[in-house]
Design an enzyme around this catalytic site. Structure first.
Site, mmCIF file in Angstrom:
data_model
loop_
_atom_site.group_PDB
_atom_site.id
_atom_site.type_symbol
_atom_site.label_atom_id
_atom_site.label_comp_id
_atom_site.label_asym_id
_atom_site.label_seq_id
_atom_site.Cartn_x
_atom_site.Cartn_y
_atom_site.Cartn_z
ATOM 1 N N LYS A 6 15.680 23.379 64.203
ATOM 2 C CA LYS A 6 16.029 21.948 64.232
ATOM 3 C C LYS A 6 15.256 21.161 63.172
ATOM 4 O O LYS A 6 14.501 20.242 63.468
ATOM 5 C CB LYS A 6 15.778 21.330 65.611
ATOM 6 C CG LYS A 6 16.671 21.888 66.707
ATOM 7 C CD LYS A 6 16.541 21.081 67.996
ATOM 8 C CE LYS A 6 17.367 21.632 69.130
ATOM 9 N NZ LYS A 6 16.858 22.901 69.702
ATOM 10 N N ARG B 50 17.422 29.973 80.313
ATOM 11 C CA ARG B 50 16.805 30.299 81.597
ATOM 12 C C ARG B 50 17.763 30.933 82.589
ATOM 13 O O ARG B 50 17.332 31.713 83.449
ATOM 14 C CB ARG B 50 16.141 29.037 82.174
ATOM 15 C CG ARG B 50 14.855 28.695 81.444
ATOM 16 C CD ARG B 50 14.419 27.267 81.682
ATOM 17 N NE ARG B 50 15.259 26.315 80.968
ATOM 18 C CZ ARG B 50 15.100 24.994 80.988
ATOM 19 N NH1 ARG B 50 14.122 24.468 81.709
ATOM 20 N NH2 ARG B 50 15.900 24.191 80.298
#
Ligand code: S5P
Length: 265
Positions: free
Chosen positions: A93, A232
């Site tokens: 990013k 996750r």
């Protein structure tokens, strides 16, 4: 160039080399799953990468969270990428001026451009960020994704920010082949941007820190995303990593097949 065609058909027509390689890989391996392996230990990162490797098209890293990073880690990741046939995406990013990101991409401890097939950038600094990254990445055959929309609650990536990000991509199609976004980004079928969508979960809707989850069906069939990014949901339970990777791969692929069927009619 219909972006609801099969990944294989899109690969044949895509003008960007990195996108072609990715779409071919997805078709060959029958997966549109990318796993985000956000763990802080080298051994854990490598062991998850090895376990999910057979089920993913892209392995996504945040290399700067690894406490015991060394150059061997990226060598091992590259070996796993060859062993299991996946691309590596360092989710860096980038968000600075062209000259600064050029160095952040090529140099420093991580030397991201030397091992990561794909990386991404925010468009907030303007087009110079793409030019700076392209100076480093294009000669190496790398590809860039722009962050056009974020998954988190209250994200400012909307309206003219998003549409101008798409315009920037259009002007830099040699290097930019797609977006991190929540929806399909091209309005016409004359162009083909690959959309990778994070914020994907089958069991929960959020994480208490602003993350928002949608199902693979919502992402791929309803919103026209191409690749689901799952973190996750897959590595969250260490005993079920492979099982969960298989589950998300299946859910992603079923959604894709449904989309192709719907658009054939
Ligand atoms: O808008 C975004 C963009 C990204 S790349 N929202 C995100 O969550 N991500 C990344 O996707 C984030 O940095 C993390 O690596 C992953 C989502 O992880 P999960 O555990 O919530 O599935």
């Amino acid at each position: 160039m219909n972006t609801y065609k099969s990944y294989g058909d899109r690969a044949k027509q895509h003008p960007n080399a990195c996108a072609r390689a990715l779409l071919e890989l997805m078709e060959r391996k029958q997966t549109n799953l990318s796993v985000a392996v956000d763990v802080t230990k080298k051994d854990e990162l490598l062991s998850i990468a090895d376990a999910v490797g057979p089920y993913v098209c892209v392995l996504k890293t945040h290399i700067d969270i690894v406490e015991d990073f060394d150059s061997d880690l990226v060598e091992q990741l590259q070996l796993l990428s060859k062993k299991h046939d996946f691309m590596i995406f360092e989710d860096r990013k980038f968000a600075d001026i062209g000259n600064t990101v050029k160095h952040q991409y090529a140099n420093g401890i991580y030397k991201i451009a030397s091992w990561s097939h794909i990386t991404n950038a925010h468009t907030v600094p303007g087009e110079g960020i793409i030019k700076g990254l392209a100076e480093v990445g294009l000669p190496l055959g790398r590809g860039l994704l722009l962050l056009a929309e974020m998954s988190s609650k209250g994200a400012l990536t909307k309206g003219s920010y998003t549409t101008e990000s798409v315009e920037m991509a259009r002007r830099n199609k040699d290097f930019v082949f797609g977006f991190i976004a929540q929806h399909k980004m091209n309005e016409s079928d004359d162009e083909d941007f690959i959309v990778m969508s994070p914020g994907v979960g089958l069991d929960v809707k959020g994480d208490g820190l602003g993350q928002q989850y949608r199902t693979p069906h919502e992402v791929i069939v309803e919103s026209g995303g191409d690749i689901i990014i799952v973190g996750r949901g897959i590595y969250g339970n260490p005993d079920k990593v492979e099982e969960q990777a298989k589950r998300y791969r299946q859910a992603g692929w079923d959604a894709y097949l449904e989309r192709v069927r719907l658009h054939q009619k």
